[in-house]
Design a protein around this motif. Sequence first.
Motif, PDB file in Angstrom:
ATOM      1  N   GLN B  64      64.354  36.481  41.600  1.00  0.00           N
ATOM      2  CA  GLN B  64      65.158  36.828  42.760  1.00  0.00           C
ATOM      3  C   GLN B  64      64.556  36.400  44.092  1.00  0.00           C
ATOM      4  O   GLN B  64      64.882  36.970  45.125  1.00  0.00           O
ATOM      5  N   VAL B  67      67.432  34.878  46.149  1.00  0.00           N
ATOM      6  CA  VAL B  67      68.680  35.644  46.206  1.00  0.00           C
ATOM      7  C   VAL B  67      68.678  36.436  47.514  1.00  0.00           C
ATOM      8  O   VAL B  67      68.443  37.619  47.540  1.00  0.00           O
ATOM      9  N   GLY B  68      68.900  35.753  48.619  1.00  0.00           N
ATOM     10  CA  GLY B  68      69.031  36.445  49.891  1.00  0.00           C
ATOM     11  C   GLY B  68      67.738  36.628  50.654  1.00  0.00           C
ATOM     12  O   GLY B  68      67.765  36.953  51.831  1.00  0.00           O
ATOM     13  N   CYS B  69      66.562  36.471  50.011  1.00  0.00           N
ATOM     14  CA  CYS B  69      65.317  36.689  50.749  1.00  0.00           C
ATOM     15  C   CYS B  69      64.812  35.382  51.326  1.00  0.00           C
ATOM     16  O   CYS B  69      64.946  35.112  52.495  1.00  0.00           O
ATOM     17  N   ARG B  79      65.390  35.646  57.566  1.00  0.00           N
ATOM     18  CA  ARG B  79      64.987  36.992  57.178  1.00  0.00           C
ATOM     19  C   ARG B  79      63.509  37.005  56.802  1.00  0.00           C
ATOM     20  O   ARG B  79      62.739  37.822  57.264  1.00  0.00           O
ATOM     21  N   TYR B  80      63.141  36.062  55.940  1.00  0.00           N
ATOM     22  CA  TYR B  80      61.765  35.976  55.461  1.00  0.00           C
ATOM     23  C   TYR B  80      61.329  34.514  55.491  1.00  0.00           C
ATOM     24  O   TYR B  80      62.168  33.630  55.575  1.00  0.00           O
TER      25      TYR B  80
END
Lengths: 272, 161, 643
Positions: B64, B67-69, B79-80
Amino acid sequence: MWGLNLPIVLALAAIGGVLVWRRAHTLVWLLYSLGALWAFFKFGFVVPIPQSVATIYLAITGLALVAYASSSRERLAETVQPIKRLILEPRYRLALAGLLVALPALAAYNAYADLTMPLEAPGFGREIHPAPPPEITVHDETVNMTTGDNPYLHYKADDPELYGKHLENGRRVYYENCFWCHGDGMGGDGMFAHGLNPVPSNFNDVGTLPALQSSFVHWRIAKGGPGLPGPGTPWDSAMPAWEKFLTTEEMWDVNLFIYDFNGFEPRALGQH
Amino acid sequence: MKLSVPMPVRLVLLVVGTTAFYMYLGQIVPQKEAHPPPPVLISAEMTTEDLVAVGAELASGKGQCLVGCHTVGQSGPLRYPDLDGIGARAATQIEGLSGLEYLAQSLYEPAAFIVPGFADGMQPIDQPPISLSEDEMKAVIAWLQSLGGTPTVTLDTDLGY
Amino acid sequence: MNRNRILFGIGVLAFVSVIVTVRLGGFLVDNEYRQPDRQVAAQEEQGETELTPRQQGIVDEQAADEAEARARPYEEAEYRTVPFVGSRVTVWVLAQLHLLFAAFVLAVPLFAFIIEFVGYVKKEERYNKLAYEFTKLLSVSFSMTATFGAFLTFGLIILYPKFTNYLMHIFSPTFLPYVLLFFLEALFLYSYYYGWGKFGPKMHLFLGFMLNIVGTAIMFIANAWLTFMMSPGRRDDVDGDGVPDFVSAVSESGALLSLRDAFFNFTWMPINIHRIIANVAFGGSIAAAYAAFRYLQAKTDEEKAHFDWMGYVGNFVAIIAFLPLPFAGYYLAAEIYAFSQTLGIQMMGGTFSWLFVIQAALIGNLFLGANYYLWLGMGRMEGGVHFQKFIKWLLIAIALCFAVWATPRYAISSVSEIAAMGGSSHPQLSYLGQMSAKNTAVNILILSTYMSFLLYRRTGRQSVHPHRQLLTRAQAIVFSSAAALVIFYGVYGYYVDAAIRIRFAIPQVYSVLAALVVITVIDLPLYRNAAQSGETKWGRMPAVSQYALIFIALSFTWLMGLMGYVRSGLRQEWHVYGVILDTSPDAYTPTLGFATQVVSVTVLIFFGLLGVVFWLSSLGGKKDWEPKAVADGGDRLEGGQAA
């Protein structure tokens, strides 16, 4: 300014000003709000906003206007008054007839516009020139994407004769391998081009080759569609990974040739 | 002349209409079905190159990471940290830690070092819910090293955790 | 149609359906394959005992089947399936229906108790009547809750036997207290309901109080079961390095380590808080929908006045509970984030991000509907045109915030639009799609709604407070500085790093909450004993206002269904997040379109059943209702006497 289409915005504001000055009727205001916002979303931005978002905004506007019109008995009565008069009073009969024709006509036009809309694939936000990896390895040779350059480019000034040989070799490679898709004149219109999605690059385009470093072009030639990173997907390009068929020298030569043929210079390091 | 719809009919129309409207909203947004990631098998004879491939699969599946990070090769308000070039960058992030040690530490103890400008938020990847095994961890590290560097991890490498 | 005829019709229907069931069962049993009589007769005549090859085949087959059945060892099923709809959807719908009725049953006593208490303190009988009217909805709903609870339990045991068994392994010690509490709940509920006017007021209030305590305890226990599935453990700084570590309540293979950690797990309290507030908002809106239903049926002016007032109070309760709900939601989301980064990102940025655009549409509709009802309510007062001019500006503020909130981060766009934008986000609109803008929008929405309420409260009333001008100005200053602060942080958020930006939500929330409290504290003395320019005419409401109440209740219900889906769906392929994997065919996450279809069907079933509840409640209450006691109605819930 702020990405707005100033003439349109000012014109809409001016109409609003006139309505304030003339102390316009509530119904006129409601119609103006809806129409002006529609025009604002459609034409008010230099970069037009997506249809889906404009629809959301207009739906909210419509809901708010209905809520406003019906939020008290008096206001509802006032809003509906002109409509009632239009329907009931004989002297507006011509206007009413006009409206009765205009409304279905508008609906018909809408249906027509919907049907004649050009068919388009849904957008997936594919990046045509995605960010390359920091370095690539072609035939055991590491090329840094930032600092790498065509090793034969400098012959153009130093040794025009050798440069011509490399160009000639590049021409051979191009017309043996590339023109099937990229076309005789490099317009991205070769005989197989119509069957491909995404379409082959048009090298005549001033926004393509001059905007790219030759190392980027080398990456795309060597790794092809299978080497595209995530943002370049879906629908990976059909470009083969030419490192499996050509030598390193041949790839740099054809790289040289496509720039030369179109009269472009590769983008230099640090140039914007 | 007065047109009148009986109250119960109006109520039913209101209830069905409103529900249908909300359901319609649900139909016009992008539709995506998310299936559980298929199990990724790591066998003992895998080479570093195989591990990179498995690691890439883990990164967007069970691990993951993507997955969005994290992102690979994006800029702007993130975000990161973007993972592009991490393989080259890893060796110089913390003094005294090699690239491999740095990557292992970021996965096992993410809170030990936070890239400046970002918030703490990653969880140890060896713990639930992601719970990568040690071999899977090595595959992910091999993949990370391959982003801008040359992967060196094999299944025999000792990560020190 | 007359009621006796309906009841007679139901009786006949029940009788007929019993007969049909019996006949159908008989038909199915009798309808297995038999020898044609003629052939049997012919065989008997000839005295033949030998079987034809076909008969022999059938006999052999039966024998083989029987032998196989005898040899088969007992196996425990992991999952069972339901034809057509699938086991997940079955359990999903049952759980949602159970929850909707349960939420209603838990919420109504909460505000019925408060209303009764207000009536007791102010010695006004009409509050008592109103509280009783709300309570009448309870008994049928309570049976519905229990029925669906049993239905859900059977559904889980039948369809997810292995997993249900696992939950028993973890939570079996909590089941007995749960059942006992449920028993107490029934006891208090029925004594509270039937004991109305039969006990002393203090005793009766005590019963109501206990009913709420027991109800809340029941919900807390049930919440532990479901939050465990999302966060099986707590976070605690075990090794003392200042970073909270995950303390799992179960071992890696799922064996229980600590019931305490499993029960008081990480998201338990946030869910408890969120659910209590949401239940009250939901219960208030459903009660208001009941009042609207009765208002629309009402024949006399007294009835209209009564149910208008009841709808107003129900909606008032719903709005007051709704205002802090986004904050409770943010708190829950932040806690989910803190528990697991992966869950948090999945929720806001990943698979479920579009769900929150739909949620924005629902919440925008709720705010719009609530404000709309308040504005229409200004028509109840004589001489209430004074504030009408503000409505326009409030509406603009609400529509703007609604639009900002509904702006998706990445818009759905066609290829040519993407080409024009040079990427998947628009250069200007992308600012509106971000968290800073959305937090700002929801805070301004809350402030605007509160403003609508203040204007409604002032309509037709004139303060007689000696410092009224000063106090009104103070209110205006507090209001505008809160709004300014919210907008300032919203804009400033674009100029700082993400790590700092997310902390801006907190001062925004606090400034809004502080403004709400300060303005209320000023407003209470300001309008005590206020002069009324005209009487409040309860019942003078256009019918559309009542449909607005029902629309609000519908939106609330649908929103609960959607949020229930995301809370549960967030775990994706896990039964218990990170511990027990769902290996059934239903383990995948369905599309949002499919999820909204299930939610819609659930909502329709719920409203169908609610119609039955309303109808039954209106049957039972007819003769208890005394029009005279409430006809002198006036808006005095928040204090103040008619001059």
